[in-house]
Motif scaffolding. Structure first.
Motif, PDB file in Angstrom:
ATOM      1  N   ALA A  55      49.098  35.778   9.386  1.00 33.26           N
ATOM      2  CA  ALA A  55      50.474  36.022   9.833  1.00 33.26           C
ATOM      3  C   ALA A  55      50.988  34.857  10.669  1.00 33.26           C
ATOM      4  CB  ALA A  55      50.540  37.322  10.634  1.00 33.26           C
ATOM      5  N   MET A  56      50.120  34.329  11.520  1.00 31.21           N
ATOM      6  CA  MET A  56      50.506  33.200  12.363  1.00 31.21           C
ATOM      7  C   MET A  56      50.809  31.976  11.508  1.00 31.21           C
ATOM      8  SD  MET A  56      51.021  32.193  15.440  1.00 31.21           S
ATOM      9  CE  MET A  56      50.962  30.793  16.548  1.00 31.21           C
ATOM     10  N   LEU A  57      49.968  31.721  10.523  1.00 32.61           N
ATOM     11  CA  LEU A  57      50.176  30.567   9.651  1.00 32.61           C
ATOM     12  C   LEU A  57      51.478  30.712   8.866  1.00 32.61           C
ATOM     13  CD1 LEU A  57      49.144  27.904   8.554  1.00 32.61           C
ATOM     14  CD2 LEU A  57      47.743  29.167   6.915  1.00 32.61           C
ATOM     15  N   LYS A  58      51.738  31.903   8.354  1.00 31.38           N
ATOM     16  CA  LYS A  58      52.984  32.141   7.611  1.00 31.38           C
ATOM     17  C   LYS A  58      54.199  31.929   8.510  1.00 31.38           C
ATOM     18  CE  LYS A  58      55.477  35.498   4.765  1.00 31.38           C
ATOM     19  NZ  LYS A  58      56.760  35.224   5.445  1.00 31.38           N
ATOM     20  N   ALA A  59      54.108  32.442   9.741  1.00 28.59           N
ATOM     21  CA  ALA A  59      55.226  32.287  10.673  1.00 28.59           C
ATOM     22  C   ALA A  59      55.457  30.817  11.009  1.00 28.59           C
ATOM     23  CB  ALA A  59      54.957  33.087  11.945  1.00 28.59           C
ATOM     24  N   MET A  60      54.369  30.059  11.144  1.00 31.23           N
ATOM     25  CA  MET A  60      54.504  28.630  11.427  1.00 31.23           C
ATOM     26  C   MET A  60      55.135  27.891  10.251  1.00 31.23           C
ATOM     27  SD  MET A  60      50.885  27.896  13.380  1.00 31.23           S
ATOM     28  CE  MET A  60      51.118  26.116  13.384  1.00 31.23           C
ATOM     29  N   ASP A 151      56.630  29.989  20.067  1.00 33.67           N
ATOM     30  CA  ASP A 151      55.963  29.309  21.187  1.00 33.67           C
ATOM     31  C   ASP A 151      55.110  28.156  20.674  1.00 33.67           C
ATOM     32  OD1 ASP A 151      57.056  30.975  23.067  1.00 33.67           O
ATOM     33  OD2 ASP A 151      55.239  32.130  23.451  1.00 33.67           O
ATOM     34  N   ALA A 152      54.321  28.442  19.638  1.00 40.44           N
ATOM     35  CA  ALA A 152      53.415  27.425  19.102  1.00 40.44           C
ATOM     36  C   ALA A 152      54.186  26.243  18.525  1.00 40.44           C
ATOM     37  CB  ALA A 152      52.516  28.042  18.034  1.00 40.44           C
ATOM     38  N   MET A 153      55.265  26.521  17.807  1.00 43.91           N
ATOM     39  CA  MET A 153      56.041  25.457  17.176  1.00 43.91           C
ATOM     40  C   MET A 153      56.787  24.614  18.205  1.00 43.91           C
ATOM     41  SD  MET A 153      55.378  25.661  13.997  1.00 43.91           S
ATOM     42  CE  MET A 153      56.626  24.556  13.368  1.00 43.91           C
ATOM     43  N   SER A 155      55.539  23.660  20.895  1.00 45.32           N
ATOM     44  CA  SER A 155      54.502  22.929  21.639  1.00 45.32           C
ATOM     45  C   SER A 155      54.391  23.401  23.081  1.00 45.32           C
ATOM     46  CB  SER A 155      54.776  21.416  21.602  1.00 45.32           C
ATOM     47  OG  SER A 155      54.734  20.939  20.279  1.00 45.32           O
ATOM     48  N   ARG A 156      54.563  24.703  23.266  1.00 46.55           N
ATOM     49  CA  ARG A 156      54.343  25.285  24.585  1.00 46.55           C
ATOM     50  C   ARG A 156      53.276  26.367  24.458  1.00 46.55           C
ATOM     51  NH1 ARG A 156      59.861  27.259  23.471  1.00 46.55           N
ATOM     52  NH2 ARG A 156      59.744  29.407  22.683  1.00 46.55           N
ATOM     53  N   GLU A 157      52.742  26.772  25.589  1.00 49.18           N
ATOM     54  CA  GLU A 157      51.705  27.797  25.550  1.00 49.18           C
ATOM     55  C   GLU A 157      52.274  29.109  25.022  1.00 49.18           C
ATOM     56  OE1 GLU A 157      49.468  28.469  29.070  1.00 49.18           O
ATOM     57  OE2 GLU A 157      48.215  26.700  28.715  1.00 49.18           O
ATOM     58  N   ILE A 158      51.464  29.787  24.221  1.00 49.78           N
ATOM     59  CA  ILE A 158      51.841  31.119  23.750  1.00 49.78           C
ATOM     60  C   ILE A 158      51.780  32.056  24.949  1.00 49.78           C
ATOM     61  CG2 ILE A 158      51.148  33.050  22.284  1.00 49.78           C
ATOM     62  CD1 ILE A 158      49.997  30.915  20.349  1.00 49.78           C
ATOM     63  N   SER A 159      52.878  32.725  25.217  1.00 48.20           N
ATOM     64  CA  SER A 159      52.952  33.554  26.417  1.00 48.20           C
ATOM     65  C   SER A 159      52.534  34.987  26.139  1.00 48.20           C
ATOM     66  CB  SER A 159      54.380  33.546  26.977  1.00 48.20           C
ATOM     67  OG  SER A 159      55.257  34.234  26.098  1.00 48.20           O
ATOM     68  N   ASN A 214      45.770  30.573  23.093  1.00 50.83           N
ATOM     69  CA  ASN A 214      46.079  29.186  23.446  1.00 50.83           C
ATOM     70  C   ASN A 214      44.865  28.267  23.383  1.00 50.83           C
ATOM     71  OD1 ASN A 214      48.983  29.086  24.274  1.00 50.83           O
ATOM     72  ND2 ASN A 214      48.316  30.746  25.602  1.00 50.83           N
ATOM     73  N   TYR A 215      43.712  28.848  23.162  1.00 50.15           N
ATOM     74  CA  TYR A 215      42.499  28.026  23.141  1.00 50.15           C
ATOM     75  C   TYR A 215      42.363  27.306  21.804  1.00 50.15           C
ATOM     76  CZ  TYR A 215      37.574  26.710  23.058  1.00 50.15           C
ATOM     77  OH  TYR A 215      36.403  26.005  22.953  1.00 50.15           O
ATOM     78  N   ILE A 216      41.983  26.063  21.865  1.00 53.34           N
ATOM     79  CA  ILE A 216      41.615  25.324  20.665  1.00 53.34           C
ATOM     80  C   ILE A 216      40.327  24.576  20.970  1.00 53.34           C
ATOM     81  CG2 ILE A 216      43.137  23.391  21.299  1.00 53.34           C
ATOM     82  CD1 ILE A 216      43.404  22.850  18.255  1.00 53.34           C
ATOM     83  N   SER A 217      39.363  24.734  20.108  1.00 54.31           N
ATOM     84  CA  SER A 217      38.063  24.113  20.345  1.00 54.31           C
ATOM     85  C   SER A 217      38.178  22.598  20.203  1.00 54.31           C
ATOM     86  CB  SER A 217      37.037  24.648  19.344  1.00 54.31           C
ATOM     87  OG  SER A 217      37.340  24.193  18.039  1.00 54.31           O
ATOM     88  N   PRO A 218      37.279  21.850  20.821  1.00 55.07           N
ATOM     89  CA  PRO A 218      37.293  20.385  20.651  1.00 55.07           C
ATOM     90  C   PRO A 218      37.185  19.981  19.182  1.00 55.07           C
ATOM     91  CG  PRO A 218      35.840  21.008  22.459  1.00 55.07           C
ATOM     92  CD  PRO A 218      36.248  22.287  21.776  1.00 55.07           C
ATOM     93  N   GLU A 219      36.411  20.754  18.415  1.00 52.36           N
ATOM     94  CA  GLU A 219      36.248  20.436  16.994  1.00 52.36           C
ATOM     95  C   GLU A 219      37.580  20.553  16.252  1.00 52.36           C
ATOM     96  OE1 GLU A 219      32.370  22.347  18.439  1.00 52.36           O
ATOM     97  OE2 GLU A 219      34.524  22.669  18.693  1.00 52.36           O
TER      98      GLU A 219
END
Length: 257
Positions: A55-60, A151-153, A155-159, A214-219
């Motif tokens: 759903a997130m990918l589709k919304a983006m 929020d993601a698009m 470039s701010r933190e998802i609230s 809001n977390y994204i791994s270093p990988e």
């Protein structure tokens, strides 16, 4: 033979390091912890995470399609957004696999701090009921994650507010779709003291949701930029190799910075 087996058993016990054999109290604690862990696993299932990722990918992608510059690129190279989506999907699945155990651990800690083991088990039974399963499934289907994606698009933190807005909207929609008897069953539970206590944890839970959203791994952070640009370059190269080469140069320049 029997004596030999007994001696072997005694020898094994004698040479077991101190602390290696758990006490009854420790065993009970582990057993209780499993209840809170299980509740966290019911609240955040693998299926729900997969649905949320999709759903997130589709919304983006929908958000990108509304962007004027991206719309021009899509017109020039039809299917570009699909290439973007197809490239990101496996990475998002892999990232969810990294995050889910940590996410569930935070939820289990929240439940352990606020619920007894028996209360957690009772809530688990409720959440696994056919009525609640149908409702949760409908909420997931109705959650377009529009506010979260914005929020993601941007470039701010998802609230937490965006997450709450998306879930709240989907829940209202779902309540109008599911059977009336199901809704009565659900409302009756939330009217109980335990149901009210569970509801009272929502504010803390949504903060945990926001933290891991809001977390994204270093990988993933290292992978996402080059992955998307290469996917776009490969798609553009089907009709315009020169532009694709320029896109790849951009990737190299970005990587060098």
């Amino acid at each position: 033979m029997r004596n030999a087996l007994m001696l072997a058993a005694l020898a094994a016990i004698s040479f077991t390091p101190a602390g290696a054999v758990p006490s009854l109290a420790a065993t009970a604690a582990v057993s209780q912890q499993a209840v809170w862990d299980e509740l966290a696993g019911i609240v955040v299932t693998d299926e729900q995470m997969a649905r949320s990722s999709n759903a997130m990918l589709k919304a983006m992608v929908d958000g990108l399609a509304a962007d004027e510059e991206m719309a021009e690129l899509e017109t020039a190279y039809p299917g570009l957004l699909r290439a973007f989506s197809d490239a990101l999907k496996p990475m998002m699945v892999q990232e969810a696999q990294r995050i889910v155990p940590l996410y569930r651990s935070d939820l289990a800690a929240l439940y352990k701090a606020n619920l007894s083991a028996s209360e957690a088990a009772e809530i688990g039974v409720f959440l696994r009921s056919p009525q609640m399963t149908r409702f949760i499934s409908t909420v997931a289907e109705r959650n377009a994650m529009g506010a979260t994606a914005r929020d993601a698009m941007a470039s701010r933190e998802i609230s937490a507010e965006s997450l709450s807005a998306d879930i709240g909207s989907a829940a209202i929609d779902a309540s109008l779709q599911v059977d009336g008897a199901d809704m009565k069953f659900i409302k009756d539970f939330f009217a109980t003291p335990l149901g009210k206590r569970m509801s009272a944890l929502n504010a803390q839970k949504i903060q945990i949701d926001a933290r891991w959203s809001n977390y994204i791994s270093p990988e993933a952070e290292a992978e996402v930029g080059p992955l998307v640009i290469e996917a776009m370059a490969q798609h553009i190269a089907k009709t315009d190799p020169e532009v694709a080469a320029e896109v790849r140069k951009t990737k190299l320049d970005t990587s060098a910075n």
